[in-house]
Design a protein around this motif. Structure first.
Motif, PDB file in Angstrom:
ATOM      1  N   ASP A  31       0.874  -1.182   0.000  1.00  0.00           N
ATOM      2  CA  ASP A  31       0.000   0.000   0.000  1.00  0.00           C
ATOM      3  C   ASP A  31       0.912   1.232   0.000  1.00  0.00           C
ATOM      4  OD1 ASP A  31      -1.739   2.062   0.444  1.00  0.00           O
ATOM      5  OD2 ASP A  31      -2.419   1.356   2.401  1.00  0.00           O
ATOM      6  N   VAL A  32       0.942   1.954  -1.114  1.00  0.00           N
ATOM      7  CA  VAL A  32       1.879   3.071  -1.232  1.00  0.00           C
ATOM      8  C   VAL A  32       1.264   4.394  -0.793  1.00  0.00           C
ATOM      9  CG1 VAL A  32       3.143   1.934  -3.092  1.00  0.00           C
ATOM     10  CG2 VAL A  32       1.293   3.528  -3.653  1.00  0.00           C
ATOM     11  N   SER A  33       0.049   4.375  -0.274  1.00  0.00           N
ATOM     12  CA  SER A  33      -0.571   5.651   0.124  1.00  0.00           C
ATOM     13  C   SER A  33       0.280   6.303   1.215  1.00  0.00           C
ATOM     14  CB  SER A  33      -1.999   5.438   0.601  1.00  0.00           C
ATOM     15  OG  SER A  33      -2.028   4.587   1.711  1.00  0.00           O
ATOM     16  N   GLY A  34       0.576   7.551   1.026  1.00  0.00           N
ATOM     17  CA  GLY A  34       1.391   8.276   1.991  1.00  0.00           C
ATOM     18  C   GLY A  34       2.873   8.239   1.675  1.00  0.00           C
ATOM     19  N   LEU A  35       3.289   7.322   0.810  1.00  0.00           N
ATOM     20  CA  LEU A  35       4.716   7.224   0.467  1.00  0.00           C
ATOM     21  C   LEU A  35       5.073   8.206  -0.651  1.00  0.00           C
ATOM     22  CD1 LEU A  35       5.389   3.368   0.418  1.00  0.00           C
ATOM     23  CD2 LEU A  35       5.749   4.982   2.285  1.00  0.00           C
ATOM     24  N   GLY A  36       6.272   8.774  -0.572  1.00  0.00           N
ATOM     25  CA  GLY A  36       6.729   9.707  -1.598  1.00  0.00           C
ATOM     26  C   GLY A  36       7.560   9.046  -2.684  1.00  0.00           C
ATOM     27  N   ALA A  37       8.236   7.965  -2.335  1.00  0.00           N
ATOM     28  CA  ALA A  37       9.095   7.298  -3.315  1.00  0.00           C
ATOM     29  C   ALA A  37       9.542   5.948  -2.777  1.00  0.00           C
ATOM     30  CB  ALA A  37      10.322   8.156  -3.624  1.00  0.00           C
ATOM     31  N   ILE A  38       9.940   5.093  -3.712  1.00  0.00           N
ATOM     32  CA  ILE A  38      10.600   3.824  -3.376  1.00  0.00           C
ATOM     33  C   ILE A  38      11.932   3.823  -4.120  1.00  0.00           C
ATOM     34  CG2 ILE A  38      10.529   1.315  -3.613  1.00  0.00           C
ATOM     35  CD1 ILE A  38       7.501   1.442  -3.549  1.00  0.00           C
ATOM     36  N   SER A  39      13.012   3.561  -3.400  1.00  0.00           N
ATOM     37  CA  SER A  39      14.328   3.440  -4.040  1.00  0.00           C
ATOM     38  C   SER A  39      14.833   2.021  -3.846  1.00  0.00           C
ATOM     39  CB  SER A  39      15.345   4.389  -3.408  1.00  0.00           C
ATOM     40  OG  SER A  39      14.973   5.723  -3.610  1.00  0.00           O
ATOM     41  N   VAL A  40      15.484   1.492  -4.867  1.00  0.00           N
ATOM     42  CA  VAL A  40      16.035   0.140  -4.774  1.00  0.00           C
ATOM     43  C   VAL A  40      17.501   0.168  -5.189  1.00  0.00           C
ATOM     44  CG1 VAL A  40      15.946  -2.201  -5.706  1.00  0.00           C
ATOM     45  CG2 VAL A  40      13.834  -0.999  -5.134  1.00  0.00           C
ATOM     46  N   VAL A  41      18.358  -0.306  -4.288  1.00  0.00           N
ATOM     47  CA  VAL A  41      19.788  -0.464  -4.577  1.00  0.00           C
ATOM     48  C   VAL A  41      20.050  -1.938  -4.827  1.00  0.00           C
ATOM     49  CG1 VAL A  41      22.132  -0.283  -3.649  1.00  0.00           C
ATOM     50  CG2 VAL A  41      20.448   1.499  -3.144  1.00  0.00           C
ATOM     51  N   LEU A  42      20.763  -2.252  -5.902  1.00  0.00           N
ATOM     52  CA  LEU A  42      21.217  -3.619  -6.164  1.00  0.00           C
ATOM     53  C   LEU A  42      22.744  -3.617  -6.153  1.00  0.00           C
ATOM     54  CD1 LEU A  42      18.304  -4.315  -6.957  1.00  0.00           C
ATOM     55  CD2 LEU A  42      19.190  -5.540  -8.919  1.00  0.00           C
ATOM     56  N   ARG A  43      23.311  -4.310  -5.186  1.00  0.00           N
ATOM     57  CA  ARG A  43      24.775  -4.408  -5.098  1.00  0.00           C
ATOM     58  C   ARG A  43      25.196  -5.696  -5.787  1.00  0.00           C
ATOM     59  NH1 ARG A  43      26.650  -0.589  -1.226  1.00  0.00           N
ATOM     60  NH2 ARG A  43      24.857   0.338  -0.172  1.00  0.00           N
ATOM     61  N   GLU A  44      25.980  -5.608  -6.837  1.00  0.00           N
ATOM     62  CA  GLU A  44      26.368  -6.820  -7.559  1.00  0.00           C
ATOM     63  C   GLU A  44      27.679  -7.408  -7.064  1.00  0.00           C
ATOM     64  OE1 GLU A  44      26.303  -4.845 -11.562  1.00  0.00           O
ATOM     65  OE2 GLU A  44      28.243  -5.822 -11.792  1.00  0.00           O
ATOM     66  N   HIS A  45      28.527  -6.587  -6.505  1.00  0.00           N
ATOM     67  CA  HIS A  45      29.736  -7.053  -5.810  1.00  0.00           C
ATOM     68  C   HIS A  45      30.180  -5.906  -4.917  1.00  0.00           C
ATOM     69  CE1 HIS A  45      32.433  -4.854  -8.546  1.00  0.00           C
ATOM     70  NE2 HIS A  45      31.916  -5.468  -9.586  1.00  0.00           N
ATOM     71  N   PRO A  46      31.200  -6.100  -4.065  1.00  0.00           N
ATOM     72  CA  PRO A  46      31.503  -5.045  -3.090  1.00  0.00           C
ATOM     73  C   PRO A  46      31.889  -3.708  -3.715  1.00  0.00           C
ATOM     74  CG  PRO A  46      32.583  -7.095  -2.452  1.00  0.00           C
ATOM     75  CD  PRO A  46      32.015  -7.322  -3.815  1.00  0.00           C
ATOM     76  N   ASP A  47      32.281  -3.697  -4.969  1.00  0.00           N
ATOM     77  CA  ASP A  47      32.782  -2.473  -5.584  1.00  0.00           C
ATOM     78  C   ASP A  47      31.871  -1.886  -6.653  1.00  0.00           C
ATOM     79  OD1 ASP A  47      35.021  -2.589  -3.944  1.00  0.00           O
ATOM     80  OD2 ASP A  47      36.136  -3.837  -5.348  1.00  0.00           O
ATOM     81  N   ALA A  48      30.622  -2.341  -6.756  1.00  0.00           N
ATOM     82  CA  ALA A  48      29.703  -1.770  -7.754  1.00  0.00           C
ATOM     83  C   ALA A  48      28.251  -2.021  -7.380  1.00  0.00           C
ATOM     84  CB  ALA A  48      29.980  -2.358  -9.138  1.00  0.00           C
ATOM     85  N   TRP A  49      27.441  -0.977  -7.522  1.00  0.00           N
ATOM     86  CA  TRP A  49      26.012  -1.113  -7.278  1.00  0.00           C
ATOM     87  C   TRP A  49      25.260  -0.038  -8.070  1.00  0.00           C
ATOM     88  CZ3 TRP A  49      29.651  -0.063  -3.528  1.00  0.00           C
ATOM     89  CH2 TRP A  49      29.627   1.176  -2.885  1.00  0.00           C
ATOM     90  N   ALA A  50      23.967  -0.289  -8.266  1.00  0.00           N
ATOM     91  CA  ALA A  50      23.120   0.655  -8.982  1.00  0.00           C
ATOM     92  C   ALA A  50      21.856   0.888  -8.177  1.00  0.00           C
ATOM     93  CB  ALA A  50      22.776   0.111 -10.366  1.00  0.00           C
ATOM     94  N   CYS A  51      21.204   2.016  -8.444  1.00  0.00           N
ATOM     95  CA  CYS A  51      19.997   2.390  -7.709  1.00  0.00           C
ATOM     96  C   CYS A  51      18.973   2.984  -8.663  1.00  0.00           C
ATOM     97  CB  CYS A  51      20.363   3.419  -6.635  1.00  0.00           C
ATOM     98  SG  CYS A  51      18.953   4.046  -5.679  1.00  0.00           S
ATOM     99  N   TYR A  52      17.700   2.694  -8.401  1.00  0.00           N
ATOM    100  CA  TYR A  52      16.610   3.363  -9.108  1.00  0.00           C
ATOM    101  C   TYR A  52      15.659   3.930  -8.068  1.00  0.00           C
ATOM    102  CZ  TYR A  52      12.374   4.191 -11.779  1.00  0.00           C
ATOM    103  OH  TYR A  52      11.263   4.785 -12.339  1.00  0.00           O
ATOM    104  N   ARG A  53      15.321   5.203  -8.212  1.00  0.00           N
ATOM    105  CA  ARG A  53      14.348   5.852  -7.319  1.00  0.00           C
ATOM    106  C   ARG A  53      13.081   6.133  -8.106  1.00  0.00           C
ATOM    107  NH1 ARG A  53      12.517  10.920  -5.986  1.00  0.00           N
ATOM    108  NH2 ARG A  53      11.945  11.248  -3.809  1.00  0.00           N
ATOM    109  N   LYS A  54      11.988   5.555  -7.618  1.00  0.00           N
ATOM    110  CA  LYS A  54      10.690   5.686  -8.264  1.00  0.00           C
ATOM    111  C   LYS A  54       9.836   6.652  -7.442  1.00  0.00           C
ATOM    112  CE  LYS A  54       6.723   2.758  -9.507  1.00  0.00           C
ATOM    113  NZ  LYS A  54       6.807   2.836 -10.973  1.00  0.00           N
ATOM    114  N   ALA A  55       9.595   7.827  -8.005  1.00  0.00           N
ATOM    115  CA  ALA A  55       8.737   8.795  -7.320  1.00  0.00           C
ATOM    116  C   ALA A  55       7.294   8.310  -7.388  1.00  0.00           C
ATOM    117  CB  ALA A  55       8.891  10.167  -7.967  1.00  0.00           C
ATOM    118  N   LEU A  56       6.556   8.503  -6.298  1.00  0.00           N
ATOM    119  CA  LEU A  56       5.159   8.042  -6.232  1.00  0.00           C
ATOM    120  C   LEU A  56       4.236   9.252  -6.112  1.00  0.00           C
ATOM    121  CD1 LEU A  56       5.637   5.144  -3.694  1.00  0.00           C
ATOM    122  CD2 LEU A  56       5.317   4.921  -6.152  1.00  0.00           C
ATOM    123  N   GLY A  57       3.011   9.017  -6.342  1.00  0.00           N
ATOM    124  CA  GLY A  57       1.987  10.072  -6.142  1.00  0.00           C
ATOM    125  C   GLY A  57       2.274  11.282  -6.972  1.00  0.00           C
TER     126      GLY A  57
END
Lengths: 126, 126, 126, 126, 126, 126
Positions: free
Chosen positions: D100-126
């Motif tokens: 239930d995303v009501s009240g939430l401003g965003a969801i961000s997801v970080v995926l770490r593929e190894h200790p020296d590299a990762w990516a993130c996506y921030r999904k704005a809501l509402g």
């Protein structure tokens, strides 16, 4: 909004010759664990923020200019106080000059000086 | 934009007396690993966001008020549900009251309750 | 068999003046993240290996002798190559001389020089 | 502004069939360490961003759809290049559809593929 | 007793075709974070366990033989179940064959498959 | 020699009612990050030390007996000082009683109470 982060590290010596810095006024050293983050509103045609190999190589190359050096003796930093914050900005500026920044919104650089302290500089682009 | 982060930790007991919290309703405890981040648009005259020693001491002092305590018995938290989010805000508010915030744009506090969960509160200043 | 470990860190400068060490021959620096582990076959009358406060203070005190220093200029290390392995042994020896080691079987010291390399020395006691 | 983050991981196989990806063009695999962050301007009536149990279960359920799978063989990803960035967006989109995303401003997801590299996506809501 | 540890990582695909392994029977993948530890009773003439550059290069070279590969298709592992334990032994055996082990007492290899599970093999030498 | 390690965590309250423990005499709490390591001279017929799923479940079950509890109120610990060392031994003993230990040489349990301190107990078997 997307980001890609690559991490590397560098070991160097320097001093912070201002009484403000207390025991860090003298010549000492540090291992900086360095995280460089690239922001992009949308992915490129390959579905990435940046070629991760190119990003990692750019960071390694930038850090190579100061690795195993005494910053106090480098022309590059003459007359500067090389605090962690200042060095984070220096790394970000160097990265911005060595990769293709078209499409990128910002570069952020975190420098971790020990497990309990780190600084970050975010350089907005475009 | 620059940030400086200092890290410390604190061990305490508390309960979350609301059926919403399931097994955490009873008296239990936690080690909070705490990261306090200070934001500043530009560096000060020493080339830093904040004196790192002062920042670390301020965090240690704030955490000292709750270290090895049972929050349920502290006047400070009477009538409050001391969730991780609420405690992150409390630490940020206390820090804002104990350091010189002139020039700072925000204070953020992360409380890590275990390796797989943490909360953050960002307090905008000025 | 029981062990207790305390962790701290230290920042310092040094050089490794032997062609064997390549770029590390010149003056540079390092943050050592230091873990000191104390072994005891059985627990003492308080149900611990060692008073954790005393263990942490002993480690902090030992590291304080080299913190923010240039090892090349310290009498203590004159004529020595201060590799990570050698410094791990030095920390273990200093700890053995500054705490009550009765009942302990060994002291081990890990020095992490960056996220991808560390060395350890285990000093058997008694 | 408040955030709550939960962490989990997933192991899977995939290929990145574009010469751009060099050695990663062939079938290989990865452990993604996944951090899902939920933003909320204010706390809800329980003093939290989200029920932490529900947040963790939602993340585990989403990752369960790809755990121990070969992404190349899943209908879901047909015709897609499953880069770390693309997978971060996929996880964020799935989470947005399962809580239930009501009240939430965003969801961000970080995926770490190894200790020296990762990516993130921030999904704005509402 | 001294040890030196170097760390690297490798990403690969494989399957564990035995009902014992449940969901891991199918083709999936993993990022192994790999720590190789070299033991030596005494330091060599340079005051080290091993040349850290040579140790790191040897580990990178060994991991390069399986990086971005599907182990199920490699001659090297034909007829083997490539569990984490088996792969830790394989890395240790390869390292023992690619560096000068004179003076070393053992090589240990840790393979971390995700933040909550890892395996180690210790190969005694001499 | 092979080892397999699984990791989990537990949050609980307790007191250490002995003046020796200073501020920790009062009721407080802790998050223990727990690593359980199983040793085996040789691999079993599946090429593993232990079924990793069974190992992880056994650890979760043991920790479930104390999760979100106040140890001071549990029959199990009546008359005991629940130091980190004592709790590490308790977890190891419980694990030894809940898994099939045939073929295993030892079980070791590390309890991390905060990032800068942890204790370990190694229980030899057979």
């Amino acid at each position: 909004m997307f980001t890609l982060t690559v991490r590397d590290h560098v070991m160097l010596a320097h001093s912070l010759p201002d009484p403000f810095f207390g025991p860090a006024q003298g010549l000492h050293g540090v291992t900086y664990v360095v995280e460089a983050t690239f922001e992009r509103p949308d992915l490129d045609e390959h579905g990435v923020v940046l070629d991760i190999g190119a990003a990692g190589q750019a960071l390694t190359d930038v850090l190579g200019r100061i690795a195993y050096q005494n910053l106090d003796e480098l022309e590059e930093f003459a007359g500067m106080i090389t605090t962690t914050e200042v060095m984070a900005r220096w790394v970000a500026d160097q990265l911005a000059g060595s990769i293709d920044v078209s499409g990128l919104g910002a570069i952020s650089v975190v420098l971790r000086e020990h497990p309990d302290a780190w600084a970050c500089y975010r350089k907005a682009l475009g």
